[in-house]
Motif scaffolding. Structure first.
Motif, PDB file in Angstrom:
ATOM      1  N   TYR A   1       0.807  -1.216   0.000  1.00 58.40           N
ATOM      2  CA  TYR A   1       0.000   0.000   0.000  1.00 58.40           C
ATOM      3  C   TYR A   1       0.839   1.264   0.000  1.00 58.40           C
ATOM      4  CZ  TYR A   1      -3.775  -3.189   1.176  1.00 58.40           C
ATOM      5  OH  TYR A   1      -4.679  -4.209   1.153  1.00 58.40           O
ATOM      6  N   PHE A   2       2.100   1.158   0.394  1.00 62.98           N
ATOM      7  CA  PHE A   2       2.904   2.359   0.560  1.00 62.98           C
ATOM      8  C   PHE A   2       4.083   2.407  -0.404  1.00 62.98           C
ATOM      9  CE2 PHE A   2       1.241   0.904   4.730  1.00 62.98           C
ATOM     10  CZ  PHE A   2       0.150   1.747   4.738  1.00 62.98           C
ATOM     11  N   LEU A   3       4.041   1.565  -1.447  1.00 58.15           N
ATOM     12  CA  LEU A   3       5.063   1.578  -2.484  1.00 58.15           C
ATOM     13  C   LEU A   3       4.366   1.700  -3.830  1.00 58.15           C
ATOM     14  CD1 LEU A   3       7.323  -1.293  -1.108  1.00 58.15           C
ATOM     15  CD2 LEU A   3       7.890   1.136  -1.144  1.00 58.15           C
ATOM     16  N   PRO A   4       4.898   2.518  -4.728  1.00 53.82           N
ATOM     17  CA  PRO A   4       4.185   2.789  -5.977  1.00 53.82           C
ATOM     18  C   PRO A   4       4.229   1.623  -6.953  1.00 53.82           C
ATOM     19  CG  PRO A   4       6.304   3.901  -5.969  1.00 53.82           C
ATOM     20  CD  PRO A   4       6.132   3.310  -4.595  1.00 53.82           C
ATOM     21  N   GLY A   5       3.114   1.415  -7.663  1.00 49.68           N
ATOM     22  CA  GLY A   5       3.088   0.463  -8.756  1.00 49.68           C
ATOM     23  C   GLY A   5       2.653  -0.936  -8.372  1.00 49.68           C
ATOM     24  N   PHE A   6       2.405  -1.748  -9.392  1.00 52.37           N
ATOM     25  CA  PHE A   6       2.032  -3.148  -9.179  1.00 52.37           C
ATOM     26  C   PHE A   6       3.214  -3.940  -8.639  1.00 52.37           C
ATOM     27  CE2 PHE A   6       1.841  -7.530 -10.738  1.00 52.37           C
ATOM     28  CZ  PHE A   6       0.605  -7.937 -10.248  1.00 52.37           C
ATOM     29  N   TRP A   7       4.427  -3.620  -9.130  1.00 50.54           N
ATOM     30  CA  TRP A   7       5.642  -4.313  -8.711  1.00 50.54           C
ATOM     31  C   TRP A   7       6.378  -3.438  -7.694  1.00 50.54           C
ATOM     32  CZ3 TRP A   7       6.179  -9.116 -10.898  1.00 50.54           C
ATOM     33  CH2 TRP A   7       5.515  -9.357 -12.098  1.00 50.54           C
ATOM     34  N   PRO A   8       6.304  -3.736  -6.395  1.00 55.05           N
ATOM     35  CA  PRO A   8       6.861  -2.811  -5.403  1.00 55.05           C
ATOM     36  C   PRO A   8       8.273  -3.114  -4.917  1.00 55.05           C
ATOM     37  CG  PRO A   8       5.430  -4.381  -4.311  1.00 55.05           C
ATOM     38  CD  PRO A   8       5.420  -4.745  -5.775  1.00 55.05           C
ATOM     39  N   HIS A   9       8.843  -4.278  -5.264  1.00 56.56           N
ATOM     40  CA  HIS A   9      10.061  -4.707  -4.571  1.00 56.56           C
ATOM     41  C   HIS A   9      11.117  -5.224  -5.556  1.00 56.56           C
ATOM     42  CE1 HIS A   9      12.450  -6.054  -1.196  1.00 56.56           C
ATOM     43  NE2 HIS A   9      12.540  -7.262  -1.718  1.00 56.56           N
ATOM     44  N   ALA A  10      12.393  -5.116  -5.147  1.00 53.45           N
ATOM     45  CA  ALA A  10      13.498  -5.585  -5.986  1.00 53.45           C
ATOM     46  C   ALA A  10      14.559  -6.261  -5.127  1.00 53.45           C
ATOM     47  CB  ALA A  10      14.117  -4.418  -6.760  1.00 53.45           C
ATOM     48  N   ALA A  11      15.254  -7.229  -5.724  1.00 50.37           N
ATOM     49  CA  ALA A  11      16.372  -7.917  -5.075  1.00 50.37           C
ATOM     50  C   ALA A  11      17.393  -8.263  -6.149  1.00 50.37           C
ATOM     51  CB  ALA A  11      15.902  -9.180  -4.360  1.00 50.37           C
ATOM     52  N   MET A  12      18.652  -8.328  -5.781  1.00 48.38           N
ATOM     53  CA  MET A  12      19.728  -8.558  -6.745  1.00 48.38           C
ATOM     54  C   MET A  12      20.321  -9.948  -6.555  1.00 48.38           C
ATOM     55  SD  MET A  12      22.970  -6.096  -7.461  1.00 48.38           S
ATOM     56  CE  MET A  12      24.407  -6.629  -8.406  1.00 48.38           C
ATOM     57  N   TYR A  13      20.284 -10.746  -7.619  1.00 52.33           N
ATOM     58  CA  TYR A  13      20.846 -12.091  -7.580  1.00 52.33           C
ATOM     59  C   TYR A  13      22.362 -11.999  -7.699  1.00 52.33           C
ATOM     60  CZ  TYR A  13      21.761 -16.971  -8.801  1.00 52.33           C
ATOM     61  OH  TYR A  13      22.241 -18.257  -8.825  1.00 52.33           O
ATOM     62  N   VAL A  14      23.067 -12.610  -6.742  1.00 51.05           N
ATOM     63  CA  VAL A  14      24.530 -12.491  -6.709  1.00 51.05           C
ATOM     64  C   VAL A  14      25.220 -13.831  -6.922  1.00 51.05           C
ATOM     65  CG1 VAL A  14      24.544 -10.414  -5.282  1.00 51.05           C
ATOM     66  CG2 VAL A  14      24.500 -12.673  -4.179  1.00 51.05           C
TER      67      VAL A  14
END
Length: 427
Positions: free
Chosen positions: A269-282
């Motif tokens: 609810y407090f992050l913009p857009g349908f896709w709110p999150h990101a993570a980096m594969y290392v």
């Protein structure tokens, strides 16, 4: 006796520090505003208020998530789970203290109160949210629940003292509780006055009740209703289908970026857009990812524990990607940034890990966008770059509303284009 998670404890301690910083900022803002004389906000003041309010909602959501998680795993308060109770009680006290701070500062400031009651569709903040939170703060059922929790803590003071002496993690939580109890304590007369005042505001402004599915400020009796209406899908466990996990595993390369969504996450609810999150594969089946407990190296259970996932890849040579991965690891251990302040690197949101890992490598240049008074980079900003073939490119996407298979190539780009267009239309 169950031992507390170091991650949960660090999250609570960090959130307490964040709320304390927020209180100081709110006090400084109130002292600097001259709105009473002119009757309106300047654009700079408006940005400051919105940024503070979004930051508060994000921290509040993280505290509610912690409460929900503890209730689910520990159940009703008892001597056997006293350590878990202490963590939940500390989270409740932080929530109450922060809400009261905002009430004490702005309850009688009609201009600020009106601003905090405005809706913000980008961040999912409903109209009347300030008044709803304050009404919940003085809700009799909630007040009784907090009183019962306080009584349990008092009745078992020797137990908590012993646990604190045996476990440094419990000691830090108990210290936090002892610091906040006096701030949160309120006598019957003061409570009744506060309740009556909020009811008058409610009647005057005709505040609507909070809709089902929004995180609510409800600290209830331990084990029964610590948090109510927490999720839009109660009992839902986010997890990608096995065939999607298998297909995606065959595509992964170090340096890839996951952009994900949990349908039931309150923080959506407090992050913009349908896709709110990101993570980096290392590589090595792990990601560097910033969640409410900070930047950590996590297993693949984290990005795969979602309802929808997109995978994008940097358009860089291997040597530069290796440098980006080293940069990502350099940020491990930093706390989460509930202020979304990209000007500081000592705390980070999820997308800032990607930003600070790739910015400047091979000509990569991220364009930050102003949201809630801050220059930020959202997860969908990353997708927008990928669909435009700028620095990144789409690799795959899975979203149940677009079918039950992992999509690649043009099909993946088409799905991402739709979500990016939705974000652009909301700006």
């Amino acid at each position: 006796m169950t031992s507390l998670s170091a991650s949960d404890v660090s999250t609570i301690v960090h959130l307490a520090d964040h709320m304390r910083e927020m209180r100081l900022r709110a006090q400084a803002m109130k002292a600097s505003f001259e709105t009473g004389q002119r009757g309106f906000f300047t654009p700079t003041e408006d940005d400051q208020v919105v940024q503070l309010w979004v930051s508060y909602h994000m921290a509040r959501a993280a505290l509610l998530e912690t409460l929900h998680s503890i209730r689910t795993t520990a159940g009703k308060a008892s001597e056997e789970n006293a350590a878990e109770f202490s963590l939940a009680y500390a989270a409740a006290l932080i929530l109450i203290d922060a809400a009261r701070t905002l009430r004490d500062l702005y309850s009688d400031d009609l201009l600020v109160r009106r601003k905090l009651n405005e809706s913000n569709s980008m961040y999912g903040i409903e109209q009347g949210s300030f008044d709803m939170i304050q009404l919940s703060l003085t809700n009799p059922v909630n007040a009784i629940g907090v009183r019962q929790a306080d009584q349990f803590y008092t009745d078992h003071a020797e137990l908590f003292s012993r646990l604190a002496g045996e476990d440094a993690k419990v000691a830090s939580v108990v210290s936090l509780i002892d610091r906040l109890r006096d701030r949160v304590s309120i006598g019957p007369t003061r409570y009744l006055k506060a309740r009556a005042k909020e009811l008058r505001h409610d009647a005057r402004d005709r505040i609507v009740t909070q809709s089902f599915g929004r995180a609510v400020y409800a600290i209830q009796e331990w084990g029964s209703r610590l948090v109510s209406s927490f999720s839009i899908k109660p009992g839902h466990i986010a997890r990608l289908p096995d065939h999607v996990v298998s297909a995606m595993s065959n595509l992964l390369k170090p340096g890839d970026v996951f952009v994900t969504r949990k349908d039931a996450a309150v923080t959506n609810y407090f992050l913009p857009g349908f896709w709110p999150h990101a993570a980096m594969y290392v590589g090595s089946d792990s990601v560097v990812e910033s969640l409410k407990d900070g930047v950590r190296v996590r297993t693949m259970d984290s990005p795969l524990g979602n309802d929808a996932v997109a995978l994008i890849r940097p358009s860089l040579e291997t040597g530069l990607i290796d440098r980006a991965i080293l940069r990502a690891h350099s940020h491990v251990g930093k706390p989460y940034d509930f202020d979304f302040d990209f000007t500081r690197a000592d705390r980070m949101v999820c997308t800032e890990v990607v930003y600070r890992s790739y910015e400047g490598l091979g000509g990569v240049k991220f364009e930050l966008k102003k949201r809630a008074g801050r220059q930020t980079l959202s997860a969908e900003d990353l997708l927008e770059l990928a669909v435009a073939d700028r620095f990144f490119r789409p690799i795959a996407v899975y979203c149940a509303r677009h079918g039950d298979m992992l999509l690649t190539g043009n099909a993946a780009s088409n799905v991402l284009n739709q979500t990016v267009a939705a974000l652009r239309n909301n700006l």
